[in-house]
Design a protein around this motif. Structure first.
Motif, PDB file in Angstrom:
ATOM      1  N   GLN A 122       0.827  -1.208   0.000  1.00 53.30           N
ATOM      2  CA  GLN A 122       0.000   0.000   0.000  1.00 53.30           C
ATOM      3  C   GLN A 122       0.867   1.266   0.000  1.00 53.30           C
ATOM      4  N   ILE A 123       2.029   1.159  -0.649  1.00 55.57           N
ATOM      5  CA  ILE A 123       2.932   2.299  -0.838  1.00 55.57           C
ATOM      6  C   ILE A 123       3.087   2.496  -2.339  1.00 55.57           C
ATOM      7  N   PRO A 124       2.811   3.689  -2.867  1.00 53.99           N
ATOM      8  CA  PRO A 124       2.839   3.903  -4.325  1.00 53.99           C
ATOM      9  C   PRO A 124       4.174   3.541  -4.958  1.00 53.99           C
ATOM     10  N   ARG A 125       4.111   3.129  -6.202  1.00 52.97           N
ATOM     11  CA  ARG A 125       5.309   2.750  -6.938  1.00 52.97           C
ATOM     12  C   ARG A 125       6.316   3.892  -7.026  1.00 52.97           C
ATOM     13  N   THR A 126       5.846   5.117  -6.991  1.00 53.37           N
ATOM     14  CA  THR A 126       6.731   6.277  -7.118  1.00 53.37           C
ATOM     15  C   THR A 126       7.690   6.410  -5.940  1.00 53.37           C
ATOM     16  N   HIS A 127       7.476   5.642  -4.871  1.00 54.74           N
ATOM     17  CA  HIS A 127       8.358   5.697  -3.703  1.00 54.74           C
ATOM     18  C   HIS A 127       9.470   4.654  -3.766  1.00 54.74           C
ATOM     19  N   GLY A 128       9.470   3.828  -4.815  1.00 53.69           N
ATOM     20  CA  GLY A 128      10.448   2.755  -4.889  1.00 53.69           C
ATOM     21  C   GLY A 128      11.675   3.103  -5.710  1.00 53.69           C
ATOM     22  N   GLU A 129      12.820   2.594  -5.272  1.00 55.41           N
ATOM     23  CA  GLU A 129      14.034   2.688  -6.070  1.00 55.41           C
ATOM     24  C   GLU A 129      13.972   1.619  -7.170  1.00 55.41           C
ATOM     25  N   ALA A 130      14.925   1.672  -8.096  1.00 51.65           N
ATOM     26  CA  ALA A 130      15.018   0.619  -9.104  1.00 51.65           C
ATOM     27  C   ALA A 130      15.336  -0.702  -8.410  1.00 51.65           C
ATOM     28  N   PHE A 131      14.959  -1.812  -9.032  1.00 53.23           N
ATOM     29  CA  PHE A 131      15.275  -3.117  -8.474  1.00 53.23           C
ATOM     30  C   PHE A 131      16.789  -3.312  -8.416  1.00 53.23           C
ATOM     31  N   ASN A 132      17.271  -3.836  -7.287  1.00 51.42           N
ATOM     32  CA  ASN A 132      18.666  -4.261  -7.193  1.00 51.42           C
ATOM     33  C   ASN A 132      18.656  -5.791  -7.228  1.00 51.42           C
ATOM     34  N   ILE A 133      19.048  -6.349  -8.378  1.00 55.24           N
ATOM     35  CA  ILE A 133      19.001  -7.792  -8.571  1.00 55.24           C
ATOM     36  C   ILE A 133      20.374  -8.357  -8.235  1.00 55.24           C
ATOM     37  N   LEU A 134      20.392  -9.289  -7.268  1.00 52.35           N
ATOM     38  CA  LEU A 134      21.645  -9.753  -6.685  1.00 52.35           C
ATOM     39  C   LEU A 134      21.838 -11.247  -6.884  1.00 52.35           C
ATOM     40  N   ARG A 135      23.118 -11.627  -7.010  1.00 52.85           N
ATOM     41  CA  ARG A 135      23.484 -13.036  -7.043  1.00 52.85           C
ATOM     42  C   ARG A 135      24.519 -13.300  -5.961  1.00 52.85           C
ATOM     43  N   TYR A 136      24.256 -14.337  -5.146  1.00 52.74           N
ATOM     44  CA  TYR A 136      25.194 -14.792  -4.125  1.00 52.74           C
ATOM     45  C   TYR A 136      25.656 -16.194  -4.504  1.00 52.74           C
ATOM     46  N   GLU A 137      26.953 -16.356  -4.732  1.00 49.54           N
ATOM     47  CA  GLU A 137      27.508 -17.678  -5.000  1.00 49.54           C
ATOM     48  C   GLU A 137      27.979 -18.297  -3.686  1.00 49.54           C
ATOM     49  N   VAL A 138      28.472 -19.537  -3.751  1.00 54.07           N
ATOM     50  CA  VAL A 138      28.883 -20.242  -2.537  1.00 54.07           C
ATOM     51  C   VAL A 138      29.913 -19.416  -1.769  1.00 54.07           C
ATOM     52  N   GLY A 139      29.633 -19.236  -0.474  1.00 54.48           N
ATOM     53  CA  GLY A 139      30.531 -18.479   0.391  1.00 54.48           C
ATOM     54  C   GLY A 139      30.232 -16.988   0.457  1.00 54.48           C
ATOM     55  N   GLN A 140      29.430 -16.472  -0.469  1.00 53.39           N
ATOM     56  CA  GLN A 140      29.152 -15.040  -0.475  1.00 53.39           C
ATOM     57  C   GLN A 140      28.036 -14.703   0.517  1.00 53.39           C
ATOM     58  N   LYS A 141      28.090 -13.465   1.047  1.00 57.89           N
ATOM     59  CA  LYS A 141      27.199 -13.070   2.131  1.00 57.89           C
ATOM     60  C   LYS A 141      27.074 -11.556   2.179  1.00 57.89           C
ATOM     61  N   TYR A 142      26.294 -11.094   3.151  1.00 56.06           N
ATOM     62  CA  TYR A 142      26.193  -9.663   3.454  1.00 56.06           C
ATOM     63  C   TYR A 142      26.027  -9.576   4.969  1.00 56.06           C
ATOM     64  N   ASN A 143      27.040  -9.014   5.623  1.00 59.92           N
ATOM     65  CA  ASN A 143      27.001  -8.895   7.080  1.00 59.92           C
ATOM     66  C   ASN A 143      25.807  -8.048   7.528  1.00 59.92           C
ATOM     67  N   SER A 144      25.454  -8.167   8.793  1.00 62.70           N
ATOM     68  CA  SER A 144      24.300  -7.451   9.333  1.00 62.70           C
ATOM     69  C   SER A 144      24.441  -5.944   9.148  1.00 62.70           C
ATOM     70  N   HIS A 145      23.325  -5.316   8.754  1.00 63.54           N
ATOM     71  CA  HIS A 145      23.336  -3.889   8.448  1.00 63.54           C
ATOM     72  C   HIS A 145      21.903  -3.364   8.498  1.00 63.54           C
ATOM     73  N   TYR A 146      21.767  -2.059   8.384  1.00 63.65           N
ATOM     74  CA  TYR A 146      20.455  -1.418   8.280  1.00 63.65           C
ATOM     75  C   TYR A 146      20.279  -0.902   6.857  1.00 63.65           C
ATOM     76  N   ASP A 147      19.053  -0.971   6.356  1.00 61.24           N
ATOM     77  CA  ASP A 147      18.764  -0.364   5.058  1.00 61.24           C
ATOM     78  C   ASP A 147      18.533   1.136   5.195  1.00 61.24           C
ATOM     79  N   ALA A 148      18.042   1.559   6.360  1.00 59.05           N
ATOM     80  CA  ALA A 148      17.853   2.994   6.613  1.00 59.05           C
ATOM     81  C   ALA A 148      19.211   3.628   6.927  1.00 59.05           C
ATOM     82  N   PHE A 149      19.347   4.913   6.610  1.00 62.11           N
ATOM     83  CA  PHE A 149      20.610   5.633   6.796  1.00 62.11           C
ATOM     84  C   PHE A 149      20.495   6.604   7.972  1.00 62.11           C
ATOM     85  N   HIS A 150      21.215   6.300   9.045  1.00 68.02           N
ATOM     86  CA  HIS A 150      21.169   7.197  10.214  1.00 68.02           C
ATOM     87  C   HIS A 150      21.957   8.468   9.897  1.00 68.02           C
TER      88      HIS A 150
END
Length: 299
Positions: free
Chosen positions: A170-198
């Motif tokens: 229920q949030i309009p499409r105009t509020h969205g960024e472009a899709f970030n399409i990601l691939r993680y291969e064996v061993g790849q990761k993303y450590n804990s983080h926030y999506d919001a920017f303090h």
């Protein structure tokens, strides 16, 4: 000789029983009625107690194939819909607010997005905080990815998915960024983080990432879970290792979606929205991420 009939309360009948036996029988039925009434009353109190209603309980889903439900639709406004869209979801957590959407996209749609993204993959980057550099943040995010807007997709697949995300959130499409399409291969990761920017770490923000929608494009045999280590306020004593893979963990399943909110309704950052991607142990993880802002985004 006629049989004598005794009228009145059966408890006073002494034709066949002695008085002590009759008295005990009467006491038995009195106590049975008393405790039965108390038990029924207690059961009703449990059903009406709001504190007990929060406990997990089985959900009964109506079989729509047996009986069709009739909906009395209202007159839609200029920007509304004339039909009902059914998008099933499961509440995974309230802290953070996280919803799971099974079968959000078809297998064919997922495969189409992967094929479009595969040609443009580049090593994923980080938004750097004050004092950070690309050199001292190596290893935090090791996936590869590409940004792609719905307008770039001539097949209309991303347009369909983006429209469905808008209906689900229920949030309009105009509020969205472009899709970030990601691939993680064996061993790849993303450590804990926030999506919001303090602002204290990233500087003043013109807009803020209020929610994130992850569409899993592939199954992952082992590893690759999206995890929330601070779920329900746990592990927040300062001893948590940001490379750890603990807490609420969501297993990637092809076509399923995950929505979580980074901001509270009052606009402040939810500390329990910390999240990351566990290392892939077997297979390959593909995911399309849609970051949703609290302000309209420029085209």
């Amino acid at each position: 000789m006629k049989t004598k009939t005794v009228k009145g309360n059966w408890c006073r009948r002494t034709t066949n029983f002695g008085f002590p036996s009759v008295f005990l029988i009467c006491i038995f039925f009195f106590l049975a009625g008393f405790f039965g009434s108390a038990l029924f009353s207690h059961s009703q109190e449990r059903e009406d107690d709001p504190r007990l209603m929060r406990r997990p309980r089985a959900m009964l889903l109506e079989n729509s194939t047996e009986e069709e439900t009739e909906y009395r639709l209202l007159q839609a406004g200029e920007s509304g819909d004339d039909s009902i869209t059914l998008i099933p979801f499961q509440v995974l957590s309230w802290f953070p607010r996280a919803l799971y959407f099974p079968n959000f996209a078809s297998a064919e749609q997922c495969e189409r997005v992967i094929e479009m993204a595969r040609r443009g993959l580049k090593p994923s980057t980080l938004a750097l905080r004050k004092g950070e550099t690309e050199e001292n943040t190596k290893g935090i995010r090791t996936s590869s990815g590409v940004f792609m807007s719905a307008a770039e997709d001539k097949t209309g697949t991303l347009d369909f998915i983006e429209e469905k995300i808008a209906k689900a959130t229920q949030i309009p499409r105009t509020h969205g960024e472009a899709f970030n399409i990601l691939r993680y291969e064996v061993g790849q990761k993303y450590n804990s983080h926030y999506d919001a920017f303090h602002p204290s770490e990233y500087g003043p923000q013109n807009s803020q990432r209020m929610a994130s929608f992850l569409l899993y494009l592939s199954d992952v045999p082992e590893g690759g879970e999206t995890m929330f280590p601070f779920e329900n306020g746990l592990n927040m004593d300062g001893s948590y290792d940001y490379e750890g893979c603990i807490g609420l963990r969501v297993k990637p399943r092809k076509g399923d979606g995950l929505l979580f909110h980074s901001l509270f309704p009052n606009g402040t950052i939810d500390p329990t929205s910390l999240h990351g991607s566990c290392p892939v142990i077997e297979g390959e993880k593909w995911v399309a991420t849609k970051w949703i802002r609290n302000q309209v985004q420029d085209d």
